[in-house]
Design an enzyme around this catalytic site. Structure first.
Site, mmCIF file in Angstrom:
data_model
loop_
_atom_site.group_PDB
_atom_site.id
_atom_site.type_symbol
_atom_site.label_atom_id
_atom_site.label_comp_id
_atom_site.label_asym_id
_atom_site.label_seq_id
_atom_site.Cartn_x
_atom_site.Cartn_y
_atom_site.Cartn_z
ATOM 1 N N HIS A 98 0.849 -1.193 0.000
ATOM 2 C CA HIS A 98 0.000 0.000 0.000
ATOM 3 C C HIS A 98 0.888 1.248 0.000
ATOM 4 O O HIS A 98 1.949 1.266 0.618
ATOM 5 C CB HIS A 98 -0.914 -0.015 1.228
ATOM 6 N N GLU A 170 -4.332 1.235 -7.599
ATOM 7 C CA GLU A 170 -4.734 2.317 -6.698
ATOM 8 C C GLU A 170 -3.880 3.553 -6.990
ATOM 9 O O GLU A 170 -2.750 3.685 -6.490
ATOM 10 C CB GLU A 170 -4.574 1.886 -5.235
HETATM 11 P P1 PGA Z 1 -9.880 5.587 0.360
HETATM 12 O O1 PGA Z 1 -8.622 4.654 0.703
HETATM 13 O O2 PGA Z 1 -11.001 4.716 -0.052
HETATM 14 O O3 PGA Z 1 -10.152 6.323 1.652
HETATM 15 O O4 PGA Z 1 -9.442 6.506 -0.721
HETATM 16 C C1 PGA Z 1 -8.302 3.591 -0.126
HETATM 17 C C2 PGA Z 1 -6.970 3.022 0.276
HETATM 18 O O5 PGA Z 1 -6.043 3.786 0.561
HETATM 19 O O6 PGA Z 1 -6.818 1.795 0.304
#
Ligand code: PGA
Length: 260
Positions: A98, A170
């Site tokens: 992440h 992401e």
């Molecule tokens: P968010 O976070 O949905 O608050 O944007 C997603 C993540 O960082 O996994």
């Protein structure tokens, strides 16, 4: 067969036992009538609270997940949690790489790669995050960055194991805590998805690539989930902020559930 993977990433947003217990109580109410054979919900919660999710974990739709782990199973590593430990208490999924781990703990692709291998070895499913930051996006380097991350993190992951791995696109700039001005539209997300698929086809062949699930993360809520996750062909979502609100989280799950 599971078609949708909805992953909650609580981060450290709910920071006490009582907050977690309130969430569980409300989520149990919200999900009372929820039963599905095509949607799997993974609860990525802080390790210290994992045991509180034991009852939810008994329902086939829900599984316990961790937000990180170390790349060794055992030994003199003060403060770390190993894949073996997680496995031994019933964790099935681990979020790895992440961007917050990269940013605050300086995690690099090589380290993430070691964690992915260990998680697979312990027969759990890694959820591997890839994505560009704002600066890389501005310089039009997004695709290069994603490819480099995939190449380095999956270097030693073979054909049998990639099918057991979930990839999450992401874009770092789109995470809610980074206060994004806008979000990627479904075409942009679809392009990233195709890039990842192409990489998989090149490395593992078409048949294997087809079996790998790709999900999206970054500011997903019950209002935008259709456009950014479903219309872009993603097979699930990684949800931070909205997952900490049990009723909102359930609404997102339902949107996936009713999708074709
Ligand atoms: P968010 O976070 O949905 O608050 O944007 C997603 C993540 O960082 O996994």
């Amino acid at each position: 067969m599971t078609e949708n993977l909805i992953v909650a990433n609580f981060k450290m947003k709910l920071a006490s036992k009582s907050e977690i217990e309130t969430w569980i109580r409300n989520f149990e109410k919200a999900s009372k009538n929820f039963s599905s054979s095509k949607t799997k919900v993974i609860l990525g919660v802080p390790n210290v609270f994992l045991n509180l999710f034991k009852d939810l974990n008994k329902r086939k739709e829900f599984s316990m997940g961790a937000q990180n782990c170390f790349w060794k199973d055992q030994g003199a590593y003060t403060g770390e949690t190993s894949p073996k430990m997680l496995k031994s208490i019933g964790v099935e999924y681990v979020i790895l790489g992440h961007s917050e781990r990269r940013k605050y703990f300086n995690e690099k692709n090589q380290e993430i790669a070691k964690k992915v291998e260990k998680v697979l070895k312990n027969r759990m499913t890694p959820i591997v995050c890839v994505g560009e930051n704002q600066e890389e996006r501005r310089k039009d380097l997004s695709m290069q960055v994603i490819l480099k991350q995939l190449k380095e993190i999956l270097e030693n992951v073979g054909r049998g194991n990639i099918e057991k791995t979930i990839l999450c696109y992401e874009p770092i700039w789109a995470i809610s805590s980074n206060n994004p001005d806008d979000l990627p539209n479904s075409n942009e997300i679809m392009s990233a998805r195709l890039l990842i698929k192409k990489f998989l086809v090149g490395k593992y062949g078409k048949l294997t690539a087809e079996r790998v699930k790709i999900i999206y993360g970054g500011s997903v809520d019950s209002f935008n989930v259709k456009e950014i996750c479903l219309d872009s062909g993603m097979e699930g979502a990684l949800i931070g902020s909205a997952s900490t609100k049990p009723y909102d989280f359930m609404k997102i799950i339902e949107k996936f559930e009713i999708s074709e």
